[in-house]
Design a protein around this motif. Structure first.
Motif, PDB file in Angstrom:
ATOM      1  N   PHE A  61       6.085  -5.191 -10.227  1.00 13.68           N
ATOM      2  CA  PHE A  61       6.094  -5.171  -8.758  1.00 13.68           C
ATOM      3  C   PHE A  61       6.894  -3.981  -8.231  1.00 13.68           C
ATOM      4  N   PHE A  62       6.230  -3.150  -7.440  1.00 12.61           N
ATOM      5  CA  PHE A  62       6.890  -2.001  -6.821  1.00 12.61           C
ATOM      6  C   PHE A  62       7.373  -2.386  -5.425  1.00 12.61           C
ATOM      7  N   ASP A  63       8.687  -2.449  -5.316  1.00 10.40           N
ATOM      8  CA  ASP A  63       9.312  -2.911  -4.083  1.00 10.40           C
ATOM      9  C   ASP A  63       9.621  -1.703  -3.198  1.00 10.40           C
ATOM     10  N   CYS A  64       9.024  -1.660  -2.019  1.00 12.78           N
ATOM     11  CA  CYS A  64       9.168  -0.454  -1.200  1.00 12.78           C
ATOM     12  C   CYS A  64       9.092  -0.831   0.283  1.00 12.78           C
ATOM     13  N   PRO A  65      10.005  -0.327   1.114  1.00  7.09           N
ATOM     14  CA  PRO A  65       9.931  -0.664   2.540  1.00  7.09           C
ATOM     15  C   PRO A  65       8.744   0.014   3.236  1.00  7.09           C
ATOM     16  N   GLU A  66       8.322  -0.599   4.351  1.00 10.64           N
ATOM     17  CA  GLU A  66       7.124  -0.099   5.034  1.00 10.64           C
ATOM     18  C   GLU A  66       7.271   1.348   5.508  1.00 10.64           C
ATOM     19  N   GLU A  67       8.473   1.720   6.011  1.00 11.32           N
ATOM     20  CA  GLU A  67       8.616   3.102   6.546  1.00 11.32           C
ATOM     21  C   GLU A  67       8.318   4.123   5.463  1.00 11.32           C
ATOM     22  N   VAL A  68       8.802   3.818   4.232  1.00 14.92           N
ATOM     23  CA  VAL A  68       8.582   4.768   3.125  1.00 14.92           C
ATOM     24  C   VAL A  68       7.096   4.821   2.779  1.00 14.92           C
ATOM     25  N   MET A  69       6.496   3.646   2.696  1.00 17.63           N
ATOM     26  CA  MET A  69       5.071   3.595   2.316  1.00 17.63           C
ATOM     27  C   MET A  69       4.216   4.267   3.386  1.00 17.63           C
ATOM     28  N   GLU A  70       4.574   4.044   4.657  1.00 19.74           N
ATOM     29  CA  GLU A  70       3.773   4.627   5.747  1.00 19.74           C
ATOM     30  C   GLU A  70       3.783   6.154   5.668  1.00 19.74           C
ATOM     31  N   GLU A  71       4.980   6.686   5.443  1.00 20.08           N
ATOM     32  CA  GLU A  71       5.097   8.149   5.365  1.00 20.08           C
ATOM     33  C   GLU A  71       4.234   8.692   4.215  1.00 20.08           C
ATOM     34  N   PRO A  90       0.836  -1.196   0.000  1.00 21.65           N
ATOM     35  CA  PRO A  90       0.000   0.000   0.000  1.00 21.65           C
ATOM     36  C   PRO A  90       0.876   1.252   0.000  1.00 21.65           C
ATOM     37  N   GLY A  91       0.646   2.139  -0.948  1.00 22.57           N
ATOM     38  CA  GLY A  91       1.428   3.372  -1.000  1.00 22.57           C
ATOM     39  C   GLY A  91       2.764   3.232  -1.703  1.00 22.57           C
ATOM     40  N   SER A  92       2.991   2.108  -2.375  1.00 22.66           N
ATOM     41  CA  SER A  92       4.294   1.935  -3.047  1.00 22.66           C
ATOM     42  C   SER A  92       4.367   2.748  -4.340  1.00 22.66           C
ATOM     43  N   GLY A  93       3.214   3.255  -4.797  1.00 27.90           N
ATOM     44  CA  GLY A  93       3.227   4.116  -5.989  1.00 27.90           C
ATOM     45  C   GLY A  93       2.615   3.480  -7.220  1.00 27.90           C
ATOM     46  N   LYS A  94       1.795   2.467  -7.030  1.00 24.51           N
ATOM     47  CA  LYS A  94       1.199   1.759  -8.179  1.00 24.51           C
ATOM     48  C   LYS A  94       0.343   2.707  -9.017  1.00 24.51           C
ATOM     49  N   GLY A  95      -0.579   3.400  -8.327  1.00 27.25           N
ATOM     50  CA  GLY A  95      -1.499   4.293  -9.039  1.00 27.25           C
ATOM     51  C   GLY A  95      -0.758   5.402  -9.766  1.00 27.25           C
ATOM     52  N   THR A  96       0.263   5.956  -9.108  1.00 19.06           N
ATOM     53  CA  THR A  96       1.031   7.064  -9.694  1.00 19.06           C
ATOM     54  C   THR A  96       1.703   6.627 -10.993  1.00 19.06           C
ATOM     55  N   GLN A  97       2.307   5.449 -10.971  1.00 17.76           N
ATOM     56  CA  GLN A  97       3.020   4.972 -12.162  1.00 17.76           C
ATOM     57  C   GLN A  97       2.047   4.530 -13.259  1.00 17.76           C
ATOM     58  N   CYS A  98       0.918   3.963 -12.847  1.00 21.66           N
ATOM     59  CA  CYS A  98      -0.073   3.550 -13.856  1.00 21.66           C
ATOM     60  C   CYS A  98      -0.567   4.765 -14.640  1.00 21.66           C
ATOM     61  N   ALA A  99      -0.768   5.880 -13.929  1.00 20.64           N
ATOM     62  CA  ALA A  99      -1.266   7.091 -14.605  1.00 20.64           C
ATOM     63  C   ALA A  99      -0.298   7.508 -15.706  1.00 20.64           C
ATOM     64  N   SER A 115      -6.926  12.485   1.152  1.00 18.90           N
ATOM     65  CA  SER A 115      -7.566  11.469   0.293  1.00 18.90           C
ATOM     66  C   SER A 115      -9.011  11.152   0.683  1.00 18.90           C
ATOM     67  N   GLY A 116      -9.323  11.284   1.973  1.00 19.13           N
ATOM     68  CA  GLY A 116     -10.667  10.913   2.432  1.00 19.13           C
ATOM     69  C   GLY A 116     -10.868   9.405   2.468  1.00 19.13           C
ATOM     70  N   ARG A 117      -9.804   8.612   2.260  1.00 19.99           N
ATOM     71  CA  ARG A 117      -9.945   7.154   2.271  1.00 19.99           C
ATOM     72  C   ARG A 117     -10.069   6.635   3.709  1.00 19.99           C
ATOM     73  N   VAL A 118     -10.960   5.639   3.899  1.00 13.64           N
ATOM     74  CA  VAL A 118     -11.184   5.113   5.256  1.00 13.64           C
ATOM     75  C   VAL A 118      -9.967   4.363   5.777  1.00 13.64           C
ATOM     76  N   ASP A 119      -9.030   4.032   4.860  1.00 10.90           N
ATOM     77  CA  ASP A 119      -7.895   3.207   5.296  1.00 10.90           C
ATOM     78  C   ASP A 119      -6.556   3.950   5.270  1.00 10.90           C
ATOM     79  N   ASP A 120      -6.578   5.256   5.028  1.00  8.11           N
ATOM     80  CA  ASP A 120      -5.310   6.017   5.082  1.00  8.11           C
ATOM     81  C   ASP A 120      -5.102   6.600   6.488  1.00  8.11           C
ATOM     82  N   ASN A 121      -5.131   5.774   7.495  1.00  4.76           N
ATOM     83  CA  ASN A 121      -4.854   6.203   8.872  1.00  4.76           C
ATOM     84  C   ASN A 121      -3.937   5.169   9.498  1.00  4.76           C
ATOM     85  N   ALA A 122      -3.259   5.564  10.591  1.00  3.68           N
ATOM     86  CA  ALA A 122      -2.182   4.723  11.131  1.00  3.68           C
ATOM     87  C   ALA A 122      -2.646   3.303  11.432  1.00  3.68           C
ATOM     88  N   GLU A 123      -3.848   3.163  12.009  1.00  4.33           N
ATOM     89  CA  GLU A 123      -4.289   1.823  12.417  1.00  4.33           C
ATOM     90  C   GLU A 123      -4.576   0.938  11.181  1.00  4.33           C
TER      91      GLU A 123
END
Ligand code: ATP
Ligand SMILES: Nc1ccn([C@@H]2O[C@H](COP(=O)(O)O)[C@@H](O)[C@H]2O)c(=O)n1
Length: 406
Positions: free
Chosen positions: A333-343, A235-244, A352-360
């Motif tokens: 496959f976009f290979d990305c460590p969790e710390e980068v994706m979390e940030e 999640p957040g590795s940049g899939k959507g950005t690169q697809c665009a 974003s207003g997404r229900v899942d873009d929060n720390a938990e």
């Protein structure tokens, strides 16, 4: 070794040690043992599936099933798998048990288990499988997880050696090399692919019929001529950005499984509420829902290529898509460590207003990704179908590598 079932009934349970000793002294081996208590429903289910014998060997008059159920539910039961080399284990154990009615047993077979430990025709010490009844099914009723022995006949060996062992050996060898987190899921997809490949060579008619069936069921045709690429990464590795960017440069169509699911939530459909809950929890939505949304979306695509973003997230989704919808060219496959994706995700969550873009939710999504989605990548990596990109660089740097794959 042939096996059958014996139950030490509750009234005889205090003398179970003596009964076991009589069984083993007669040359049988106890290969599984469990102590359990049965309620009326379960005991009734057992006798419904395996009715007590009427006629030869049965007591006369037959014992009412209600009495048998009462006797079996009166206290603890010891369930045994009794085995012996060679055939006839059932008949031999039935003979050791003796006639159903202990009164008859005491005169006809005084050394038998029922003669020694039985009280009456219902409390007759042990249940054994009647001659001719399905011992394997009765064993499975009490020991559903028990591993069964492979049939050992020559025909069985020839069948397995010809049709199964070569693919199984290849799959097990590869499985050990890759060591995925979900070995059974991995193996099942591997074997599904092997079966399709084996059919593919000389059975194009079959394959076409199969494809047509899937197409008919889904209401769309298999996408044979378009290049389909699965785009995966945490999640957040940049899939959507690169697809665009790929859409802009190559005029591909881009379908994000997550976007399709979010649209389903927005549509107010009956499944939307549950999908929304699963997304907030970082859970994987059942594959048939996602596949039908994707199949529907790609059915009207005429673009030269299709990017399927965020799918398959689970090995069974991969197999089902390949079987029912389409083959694919490769996994990006976009290979990305969790710390980068979390940030990145926390930053995106500000707007974003997404229900899942929060720390938990992010923590749960990472967990699901590692446990459930990484095995998909490992699986396809072992088959040489993954194009891996270091996703930690800037979007431009990442794209420079990505576009080289198209
Ligand atoms: N290479 C990059 N460097 C820095 N930020 C990036 C990079 N690629 C994407 N981002 C930013 O990170 C966030 C997540 O990117 P994006 O939405 O493309 O990821 P994703 O893999 O599609 O995420 P998800 O699976 O959650 O939908 C976005 O805010 C995006 O602008
Ligand atoms: N194949 C999929 C894809 C997504 N989900 C669910 O949607 C959430 C968001 O997905 P993104 O790709 O947009 O990050 C994801 O966490 C899952 O809950 C899914 O179940 N199956």
């Amino acid at each position: 070794m042939e096996s059958t079932l014996a139950l030490v009934k509750p009234h005889a349970f205090p003398r179970a040690d003596e009964i076991l000793s009589a069984i083993t002294s007669a040359g049988f081996t106890i290969t599984a043992k469990d102590v359990l208590s049965l309620n009326t429903t379960r005991a009734a289910a057992f006798y419904a599936a395996h009715p007590p014998p009427a006629g030869a060997g049965a007591s006369s008059p037959p014992v009412p099933v209600a009495d048998l159920i009462g006797a079996l539910t009166a206290g603890p039961v010891m369930a045994l798998v009794v085995s012996k080399a060679g055939g006839g284990v059932n008949d031999e154990l039935a003979s050791l048990a003796g006639p159903e009615d202990p009164a008859t047993a005491r005169t006809a077979a005084p050394g038998s288990l029922r003669a020694r430990f039985g009280v009456d025709a219902a409390k007759n010490a042990v249940h054994v499988v009647a001659p001719g009844a399905d011992a394997e099914a009765q064993v499975a009723f009490f020991f559903p997880e028990r591993e069964r022995e492979l049939p050992s006949g020559a025909a069985a060996k020839e069948y397995l050696m010809g049709s199964v062992v070569p693919s199984l050996t290849k799959g097990l060898t590869e499985l050990c090399r890759v060591a995925p987190a979900d070995p059974l899921g991995w193996l099942s997809t591997f074997l599904g692919d092997a079966a399709r490949e084996a059919r593919g060579g000389d059975a194009s008619a079959d394959a076409e019929a199969e494809a047509a069936k899937g197409a008919e069921a889904n209401g769309e045709a298999k996408k044979d001529k378009q290049k389909i690429v699965f785009v995966l990464g945490g999640p957040g590795s940049g899939k959507g950005t690169q697809c665009a960017r790929l859409v802009e440069d190559f005029h591909f169509d881009h379908f994000s499984a997550g976007d399709l699911l979010r649209a389903e939530v927005k549509s107010g459909s009956s499944t939307g509420v549950e999908i929304d809950r699963m997304i907030a929890n970082g859970e994987i939505v059942p594959g048939d829902i996602t596949i039908s949304l994707l199949a529907n979306a790609i059915s009207s695509s005429t673009a030269p290529g299709i990017l399927i973003d965020g799918f398959p997230r689970k090995l069974d989704q991969a197999g089902a898509f390949e079987k029912d919808v389409s083959d694919f060219a490769f996994v990006l496959f976009f290979d990305c460590p969790e710390e980068v994706m979390e940030e990145r995700l926390l930053k995106r969550g500000e707007t974003s207003g997404r229900v899942d873009d929060n720390a938990e939710s992010i923590r749960k999504r990472f967990d699901t990704f590692v446990k459930t989605s990484m095995p998909v990548i490992e699986y396809y990596e072992a088959k040489g179908k993954v194009r891996r990109v270091d996703a930690t660089k800037t979007p431009d740097e990442v794209y420079a590598v990505v576009k080289g794959f198209f």
